[in-house]
Write an enzyme that holds these catalytic residues in place. Structure first.
Site, PDB file in Angstrom:
ATOM      1  N   ARG A  79      34.863  16.122  -6.030  1.00  8.59           N
ATOM      2  CA  ARG A  79      33.605  15.939  -6.765  1.00  8.59           C
ATOM      3  C   ARG A  79      33.711  14.674  -7.622  1.00  8.59           C
ATOM      4  O   ARG A  79      34.771  14.082  -7.722  1.00  8.59           O
ATOM      5  CB  ARG A  79      33.343  17.195  -7.602  1.00  8.59           C
ATOM      6  CG  ARG A  79      33.020  18.408  -6.711  1.00  8.59           C
ATOM      7  CD  ARG A  79      33.246  19.710  -7.438  1.00  8.59           C
ATOM      8  NE  ARG A  79      32.566  19.718  -8.719  1.00  8.59           N
ATOM      9  CZ  ARG A  79      32.847  20.552  -9.720  1.00  8.59           C
ATOM     10  NH1 ARG A  79      33.820  21.444  -9.570  1.00  8.59           N
ATOM     11  NH2 ARG A  79      32.189  20.487 -10.852  1.00  8.59           N
ATOM     12  N   GLY A 127      -8.763   5.254   1.813  1.00  3.38           N
ATOM     13  CA  GLY A 127      -8.642   4.232   2.851  1.00  3.38           C
ATOM     14  C   GLY A 127      -7.841   3.019   2.419  1.00  3.38           C
ATOM     15  O   GLY A 127      -7.765   2.676   1.235  1.00  3.38           O
ATOM     16  N   LEU A 154       0.840  -1.202   0.000  1.00  2.00           N
ATOM     17  CA  LEU A 154       0.000   0.000   0.000  1.00  2.00           C
ATOM     18  C   LEU A 154       0.873   1.249   0.000  1.00  2.00           C
ATOM     19  O   LEU A 154       1.638   1.474   0.943  1.00  2.00           O
ATOM     20  CB  LEU A 154      -0.906   0.002   1.232  1.00  2.00           C
ATOM     21  CG  LEU A 154      -1.714  -1.278   1.465  1.00  2.00           C
ATOM     22  CD1 LEU A 154      -2.580  -1.139   2.707  1.00  2.00           C
ATOM     23  CD2 LEU A 154      -2.550  -1.617   0.245  1.00  2.00           C
ATOM     24  N   ALA A 155       0.739   2.047  -1.053  1.00  6.67           N
ATOM     25  CA  ALA A 155       1.591   3.242  -1.154  1.00  6.67           C
ATOM     26  C   ALA A 155       0.827   4.421  -1.747  1.00  6.67           C
ATOM     27  O   ALA A 155       1.400   5.293  -2.382  1.00  6.67           O
ATOM     28  CB  ALA A 155       2.817   2.924  -2.015  1.00  6.67           C
ATOM     29  N   ALA A 156      -0.489   4.433  -1.522  1.00  9.39           N
ATOM     30  CA  ALA A 156      -1.314   5.465  -2.161  1.00  9.39           C
ATOM     31  C   ALA A 156      -1.528   6.681  -1.277  1.00  9.39           C
ATOM     32  O   ALA A 156      -1.997   7.712  -1.740  1.00  9.39           O
ATOM     33  CB  ALA A 156      -2.660   4.869  -2.562  1.00  9.39           C
ATOM     34  N   GLY A 157      -1.205   6.553  -0.003  1.00  5.20           N
ATOM     35  CA  GLY A 157      -1.494   7.647   0.922  1.00  5.20           C
ATOM     36  C   GLY A 157      -0.587   8.846   0.689  1.00  5.20           C
ATOM     37  O   GLY A 157       0.490   8.740   0.098  1.00  5.20           O
ATOM     38  N   ARG A 184       0.845  13.749   7.672  1.00  2.00           N
ATOM     39  CA  ARG A 184       1.535  14.136   8.908  1.00  2.00           C
ATOM     40  C   ARG A 184       3.025  14.401   8.689  1.00  2.00           C
ATOM     41  O   ARG A 184       3.689  14.961   9.556  1.00  2.00           O
ATOM     42  CB  ARG A 184       1.310  13.053   9.976  1.00  2.00           C
ATOM     43  CG  ARG A 184      -0.125  13.007  10.482  1.00  2.00           C
ATOM     44  CD  ARG A 184      -0.471  11.703  11.185  1.00  2.00           C
ATOM     45  NE  ARG A 184      -0.748  10.621  10.245  1.00  2.00           N
ATOM     46  CZ  ARG A 184      -1.115   9.387  10.611  1.00  2.00           C
ATOM     47  NH1 ARG A 184      -1.232   9.073  11.877  1.00  2.00           N
ATOM     48  NH2 ARG A 184      -1.353   8.468   9.682  1.00  2.00           N
ATOM     49  N   LYS A 188       5.109  10.410   1.377  1.00  2.38           N
ATOM     50  CA  LYS A 188       5.785   9.849   2.551  1.00  2.38           C
ATOM     51  C   LYS A 188       6.679   8.668   2.197  1.00  2.38           C
ATOM     52  O   LYS A 188       7.818   8.583   2.665  1.00  2.38           O
ATOM     53  CB  LYS A 188       4.753   9.411   3.589  1.00  2.38           C
ATOM     54  CG  LYS A 188       5.373   8.659   4.756  1.00  2.38           C
ATOM     55  CD  LYS A 188       4.440   8.513   5.935  1.00  2.38           C
ATOM     56  CE  LYS A 188       3.317   7.553   5.671  1.00  2.38           C
ATOM     57  NZ  LYS A 188       2.471   7.391   6.875  1.00  2.38           N
ATOM     58  N   GLN A 236      -5.256   3.540  -7.220  1.00  3.50           N
ATOM     59  CA  GLN A 236      -6.441   3.638  -6.373  1.00  3.50           C
ATOM     60  C   GLN A 236      -7.276   4.817  -6.858  1.00  3.50           C
ATOM     61  O   GLN A 236      -6.735   5.848  -7.252  1.00  3.50           O
ATOM     62  CB  GLN A 236      -6.004   3.848  -4.909  1.00  3.50           C
ATOM     63  CG  GLN A 236      -7.163   3.815  -3.926  1.00  3.50           C
ATOM     64  CD  GLN A 236      -6.682   3.977  -2.478  1.00  3.50           C
ATOM     65  OE1 GLN A 236      -5.517   3.759  -2.180  1.00  3.50           O
ATOM     66  NE2 GLN A 236      -7.593   4.357  -1.595  1.00  3.50           N
TER      67      GLN A 236
HETATM   68  C1  UD1 Z   1      -2.884   1.919   9.656  1.00 12.44           C
HETATM   69  C2  UD1 Z   1      -3.919   0.948  10.222  1.00 12.44           C
HETATM   70  C3  UD1 Z   1      -3.731   0.821  11.732  1.00 12.44           C
HETATM   71  C4  UD1 Z   1      -2.307   0.387  12.039  1.00 12.44           C
HETATM   72  C5  UD1 Z   1      -1.309   1.348  11.398  1.00 12.44           C
HETATM   73  C6  UD1 Z   1       0.102   0.800  11.538  1.00 12.44           C
HETATM   74  C7  UD1 Z   1      -5.923   1.137   8.825  1.00 12.44           C
HETATM   75  C8  UD1 Z   1      -7.293   1.697   8.721  1.00 12.44           C
HETATM   76  N1  UD1 Z   1      -5.239   1.437   9.934  1.00 12.44           N
HETATM   77  O1  UD1 Z   1      -3.160   3.209  10.206  1.00 12.44           O
HETATM   78  O2  UD1 Z   1      -4.647  -0.132  12.265  1.00 12.44           O
HETATM   79  O3  UD1 Z   1      -2.117   0.325  13.444  1.00 12.44           O
HETATM   80  O4  UD1 Z   1      -1.572   1.481   9.975  1.00 12.44           O
HETATM   81  O5  UD1 Z   1       1.041   1.722  11.073  1.00 12.44           O
HETATM   82  O6  UD1 Z   1      -5.495   0.441   7.934  1.00 12.44           O
HETATM   83  N2  UD1 Z   1      -2.700   3.906   2.042  1.00 12.44           N
HETATM   84  C9  UD1 Z   1      -3.191   3.629   0.780  1.00 12.44           C
HETATM   85  N3  UD1 Z   1      -4.383   4.171   0.411  1.00 12.44           N
HETATM   86  C10 UD1 Z   1      -5.109   4.972   1.236  1.00 12.44           C
HETATM   87  C11 UD1 Z   1      -4.606   5.230   2.527  1.00 12.44           C
HETATM   88  C12 UD1 Z   1      -3.407   4.686   2.916  1.00 12.44           C
HETATM   89  O7  UD1 Z   1      -2.553   2.916   0.003  1.00 12.44           O
HETATM   90  O8  UD1 Z   1      -6.175   5.426   0.830  1.00 12.44           O
HETATM   91  C13 UD1 Z   1      -1.385   3.342   2.430  1.00 12.44           C
HETATM   92  C14 UD1 Z   1      -0.408   4.416   2.878  1.00 12.44           C
HETATM   93  O9  UD1 Z   1       0.378   4.849   1.780  1.00 12.44           O
HETATM   94  C15 UD1 Z   1       0.428   3.685   3.916  1.00 12.44           C
HETATM   95  C16 UD1 Z   1      -0.513   2.626   4.470  1.00 12.44           C
HETATM   96  O10 UD1 Z   1      -1.577   2.518   3.551  1.00 12.44           O
HETATM   97  O11 UD1 Z   1       1.545   3.029   3.339  1.00 12.44           O
HETATM   98  C17 UD1 Z   1      -1.043   2.992   5.845  1.00 12.44           C
HETATM   99  O12 UD1 Z   1      -1.689   4.241   5.790  1.00 12.44           O
HETATM  100  P1  UD1 Z   1      -1.673   5.251   7.012  1.00 12.44           P
HETATM  101  O13 UD1 Z   1      -2.523   6.412   6.662  1.00 12.44           O
HETATM  102  O14 UD1 Z   1      -0.314   5.494   7.476  1.00 12.44           O
HETATM  103  O15 UD1 Z   1      -2.470   4.380   8.129  1.00 12.44           O
HETATM  104  P2  UD1 Z   1      -2.408   4.554   9.693  1.00 12.44           P
HETATM  105  O16 UD1 Z   1      -3.262   5.700  10.088  1.00 12.44           O
HETATM  106  O17 UD1 Z   1      -1.013   4.561  10.164  1.00 12.44           O
HETATM  107 CA    CA Z   2       1.001   4.554   9.209  1.00 10.59          CA
END
Ligand code: UD1
Ligand code: CA
Length: 460
Positions: free
Chosen positions: A338, A81, A9-12, A16, A23, A76
């Site tokens: 360099r 999510g 998962l790398a879409a976020g 923060r 990120k 995505q």
């Molecule tokens: C998530 C978990 C949480 C866990 C924590 C551990 C969920 C709902 N929560 O929370 O239970 O304790 O990780 O670090 O899963 N991503 C996507 N698409 C999206 C959103 C996120 O691919 O729409 C990816 C992000 O790039 C990231 C990962 O999912 O690599 C986790 O996303 P993040 O927003 O960091 O989740 P947490 O709030 O940390």
């Molecule tokens: Ca996280």
């Protein structure tokens, strides 16, 4: 166990981090979080690896393909999510070839995730016979993580996110690391029913555990190494994790026979190689694919980037990039090398010397205040202080060749392109514009005028 696929998962956005860079493209010890996680996943040899992207999708996709050219890029849609990310991945993977068997899912904001940790999860999943297994860790301070809620018999009931948890749930210290193995059929059914009725209005992947638990038993296994599963959400966490990792890297090198005087100020990237009896003094950054051979002394306050330092060389208070420093050479203090230099055995680049694409033969010395660029210097040649190769005519970079056994006087200017033979001596302040044959002496006219009794106007 043979995995049928991995989903990373790398879409976020990584809000923060407060960064214009996604990120997962931030780095720890010289490599991006994403490339580190993909390397760990590749270690399990999954049949296919899907990488889900959305925020700055093209940038993240390119980085994913660089780390794993066979990765399947999944875009995505606008529904947010982790659960949505997996829905998109499953749809695309199923279209390629239906998933069948265990599927590994991992977030990519866990830079120290490693293959041992993943193997432990996969082995546990296999031996338990559960339909889904979550990789867990127990934290003194679980704030921000999803809490693992178990039934009385120890099976996992569900995961509740921090923002959705009640008081007794918040008191749970066992948390979700965001790494899972699911049976493909169970995963497909469990994510199909997700919705966004929660505090963050997102499709939570964690909710899929609750439906999986209605289809079979769900387990959780503790990660053996807590650092390996630590997520990075902000730069405070990144700094703490980088320091903890760097401390381990330094300790590993010390156990291999490297003296590191101050591990707190010595930063070593993962792809660096250090031989026995190397000494690293405080304030050093050893980066990229740098290699240092035995008895070399690095520092204090030195940066090496993709450098090779041979046996017994010393590099003090300097910055060195993509340069090969020969055995017993002495560099510094305050030297800037360099990319593209080759320095021979016992050679020297001294204080306030800058070099670029310079080839310096064995025993050749450039001790003080010089610039040597696009140049070949033979062996046992000495360059007087303040000497410059004028390699740039405003349009082209031109080459200077100076032979072996040459004595260059102080303050010379070599106007490239120019060739100076072996055994040449040059006078102080020479401006060498034309080639000089072997075994000759060269000097420039520069008439000295003396005006006796002269005073500046305001003193007259
Ligand atoms: C998530 C978990 C949480 C866990 C924590 C551990 C969920 C709902 N929560 O929370 O239970 O304790 O990780 O670090 O899963 N991503 C996507 N698409 C999206 C959103 C996120 O691919 O729409 C990816 C992000 O790039 C990231 C990962 O999912 O690599 C986790 O996303 P993040 O927003 O960091 O989740 P947490 O709030 O940390
Ligand atoms: Ca996280």
């Amino acid at each position: 166990m043979v995995l049928s696929a991995a989903i990373v998962l790398a879409a976020g956005e990584g809000t923060r981090m407060r960064s214009s860079r996604p990120k997962v493209l931030h780095t720890l010890a010289g490599r991006t979080f994403l490339s580190r996680v993909l390397a760990a996943v590749q270690g399990l040899d999954p049949g296919r690896t899907a990488v889900v992207v959305r925020h700055q999708a093209d940038l993240v996709a390119a980085a994913a393909l660089e780390a794993d050219p066979d990765a399947v890029i999944v875009r995505q849609d606008d529904v947010p999510g982790t659960g949505r990310a997996v829905q998109c991945a499953i749809r695309q993977l199923d279209e390629q070839a239906p998933l069948d068997g265990p599927v590994l899912i991992a977030a990519s904001d866990m830079p120290l995730l490693d293959v041992d940790t993943l193997s432990r999860l996969v082995e546990f999943h296999e031996s338990s016979g559960d339909v889904a297994t979550v990789l867990a860790t127990v934290l003194d301070n679980p704030t921000g993580y999803g809490r693992i809620i178990r039934r009385a018999d120890g099976r996992v009931l569900r995961i509740v996110e921090q923002k959705d948890a009640n008081g007794s749930e918040l008191a749970v210290h066992e948390v979700n690391t965001s790494v899972y193995v699911f049976d493909a059929a169970v995963l497909r059914r469990s994510v199909a029913g997700l919705d966004s009725r929660n505090a963050q209005g997102e499709f939570y992947l964690t909710d899929a555990l609750e439906s999986a638990a209605t289809l079979g038993s769900v387990g959780a296994v503790a990660a053996p190494d807590p650092l390996a599963v630590e997520g990075v959400n902000d730069r405070v966490q990144l700094s703490a994790l980088a320091r903890a990792h760097n401390r381990r890297v330094c300790e590993r090198w010390m156990r291999e026979g490297v003296t590191i005087l101050d591990p707190d100020t010595t930063w070593i990237d993962d792809d660096v190689t250090l031989a026995r009896d190397v000494t690293v003094l405080p304030g050093c950054f050893l980066q990229g694919s740098t290699t240092v051979e035995s008895d070399a002394v690095i520092g204090p306050y030195t940066t090496l980037i993709d450098a090779v330092v041979d046996e017994g060389a010393t590099v003090e208070r300097s910055r060195v990039q993509s340069t090969h420093i020969g055995p017993e050479a002495t560099i510094g203090p305050w030297t800037y090398l360099r990319p593209g230099n080759e320095l021979g055995r016992g050679s020297k680049a001294g204080a306030f010397v800058e070099m670029k694409k310079a080839h310096i033969g064995d025993g050749t010395k450039v001790p003080h205040l010089s610039y040597v660029g696009d140049a070949d210097l033979g062996e046992h040649t000495n360059i007087g202080g303040g000497t410059i190769t004028a390699n740039y005519d405003g349009v082209h970079k031109n080459h200077t060749r100076i032979g072996s056994g040459v004595h260059v006087g102080a303050g010379n200017l070599f106007v490239a392109p120019v060739r100076v033979g072996d055994g040449v001596t040059t006078g102080a302040g020479s401006v060498v514009r034309h080639d000089v044959p072997d075994d000759s002496m060269v000097y420039s006219e520069n008439t000295q005028h003396v005006v006796e009794g002269w005073k500046p106007a305001w003193e007259r």
